[in-house]
Design an enzyme around this catalytic site. Structure first.
Site, PDB file in Angstrom:
ATOM      1  N   ASP A 156      34.182 -41.438   6.678  1.00  0.00           N
ATOM      2  CA  ASP A 156      33.748 -42.818   6.517  1.00  0.00           C
ATOM      3  C   ASP A 156      34.927 -43.635   5.994  1.00  0.00           C
ATOM      4  O   ASP A 156      35.692 -43.158   5.157  1.00  0.00           O
ATOM      5  CB  ASP A 156      32.568 -42.874   5.535  1.00  0.00           C
ATOM      6  CG  ASP A 156      31.859 -44.214   5.553  1.00  0.00           C
ATOM      7  OD1 ASP A 156      32.474 -45.224   5.123  1.00  0.00           O
ATOM      8  OD2 ASP A 156      30.704 -44.261   5.978  1.00  0.00           O
ATOM      9  N   ILE A 157      35.082 -44.866   6.491  1.00  0.00           N
ATOM     10  CA  ILE A 157      36.223 -45.691   6.058  1.00  0.00           C
ATOM     11  C   ILE A 157      36.060 -46.189   4.619  1.00  0.00           C
ATOM     12  O   ILE A 157      37.034 -46.570   3.990  1.00  0.00           O
ATOM     13  CB  ILE A 157      36.486 -46.884   7.011  1.00  0.00           C
ATOM     14  CG1 ILE A 157      35.288 -47.805   7.084  1.00  0.00           C
ATOM     15  CG2 ILE A 157      36.926 -46.409   8.369  1.00  0.00           C
ATOM     16  CD1 ILE A 157      35.572 -49.112   7.807  1.00  0.00           C
ATOM     17  N   HIS A 179      24.274 -42.428  13.698  1.00  0.00           N
ATOM     18  CA  HIS A 179      25.237 -41.641  12.940  1.00  0.00           C
ATOM     19  C   HIS A 179      24.612 -41.172  11.642  1.00  0.00           C
ATOM     20  O   HIS A 179      23.878 -41.896  10.992  1.00  0.00           O
ATOM     21  CB  HIS A 179      26.538 -42.413  12.685  1.00  0.00           C
ATOM     22  CG  HIS A 179      26.373 -43.713  11.960  1.00  0.00           C
ATOM     23  ND1 HIS A 179      25.896 -44.852  12.568  1.00  0.00           N
ATOM     24  CD2 HIS A 179      26.628 -44.056  10.675  1.00  0.00           C
ATOM     25  CE1 HIS A 179      25.880 -45.845  11.695  1.00  0.00           C
ATOM     26  NE2 HIS A 179      26.307 -45.384  10.532  1.00  0.00           N
ATOM     27  N   LEU A 180      24.898 -39.916  11.322  1.00  0.00           N
ATOM     28  CA  LEU A 180      24.419 -39.296  10.094  1.00  0.00           C
ATOM     29  C   LEU A 180      25.499 -39.392   9.034  1.00  0.00           C
ATOM     30  O   LEU A 180      26.646 -39.011   9.282  1.00  0.00           O
ATOM     31  CB  LEU A 180      24.078 -37.822  10.347  1.00  0.00           C
ATOM     32  CG  LEU A 180      23.732 -36.986   9.115  1.00  0.00           C
ATOM     33  CD1 LEU A 180      22.348 -37.368   8.597  1.00  0.00           C
ATOM     34  CD2 LEU A 180      23.801 -35.498   9.434  1.00  0.00           C
ATOM     35  N   HIS A 181      25.120 -39.873   7.845  1.00  0.00           N
ATOM     36  CA  HIS A 181      26.019 -39.850   6.697  1.00  0.00           C
ATOM     37  C   HIS A 181      25.857 -38.516   5.992  1.00  0.00           C
ATOM     38  O   HIS A 181      24.734 -38.091   5.709  1.00  0.00           O
ATOM     39  CB  HIS A 181      25.674 -40.971   5.716  1.00  0.00           C
ATOM     40  CG  HIS A 181      26.057 -42.325   6.192  1.00  0.00           C
ATOM     41  ND1 HIS A 181      27.256 -42.918   5.867  1.00  0.00           N
ATOM     42  CD2 HIS A 181      25.405 -43.203   6.992  1.00  0.00           C
ATOM     43  CE1 HIS A 181      27.325 -44.109   6.433  1.00  0.00           C
ATOM     44  NE2 HIS A 181      26.215 -44.306   7.130  1.00  0.00           N
TER      45      HIS A 181
END
Length: 176
Positions: A60-61, A130-132
């Site tokens: 993740d950014i 999208h999965l975190h």
């Protein structure tokens, strides 16, 4: 009670994709989608930490903890809120979680310290499923704990999504 433990339900919540999902190219990607470009390897700023024929994983950014990965299907899917309760969708979510677990295990991170979840529409910035995968949750600061609060109006755990998809299956007259 407005602040219940379950996300707000939407009458369109059984749609297969979000209303803005739109047309796809022949490889299943959506023109203009950042995560589709990343999945195709076209974004040189994003390093893929895992890739296979169905999924890519990258950091993740704006990481919420030491390990904060995004597990993304190569084929464009809209937000999890709009998934129908099908076996394919349930398997997709389970596969995303399995890859996230594997990523943590490969980094020797205790999976029990992780949070797996999805932003709930409209509280997301990318219209691509999208999965975190965030670990350890003890590293999360005040803002991150609020942004990734389990089963809030804006973020739901993968367990909650799996249970929701199963309940949609059991209430679908065509599935029985």
């Amino acid at each position: 009670a407005r602040w219940s433990s379950e996300p707000v339900q939407d009458p369109t919540s059984t749609m297969a994709s979000s209303p803005s999902d739109g047309a796809r190219t022949t490889d299943g990607s959506k023109p203009g989608c950042l995560f589709c470009r990343i999945a195709r390897g076209e974004d040189e700023r994003t390093e893929l930490v895992h890739q296979d024929d169905r999924f890519v994983v990258f950091n993740d950014i704006k990481p919420a903890a030491q390990h904060h990965y995004l597990v993304v299907p190569r084929y464009h899917h809209g937000n999890v809120k709009f998934m129908e309760g099908t076996d394919d969708n349930l398997q997709l979510v389970q596969d995303l979680v399995a890859i996230g677990r594997r990523m943590l295990e490969e980094q020797s991170v205790d999976v029990a310290t992780a949070r797996f979840g999805f932003h709930w529409a409209p509280f997301h910035t990318i219209e691509h499923l999208h999965l975190h995968v965030i670990a350890p949750t003890s590293d999360m600061g005040f803002i991150a704990r609020a942004m990734f609060r389990p089963n809030s109006y804006w973020f739901v755990t993968s367990d909650w999504v799996e249970e929701r998809l199963k309940s949609l299956q059991s209430t679908d007259p065509a599935s029985g």
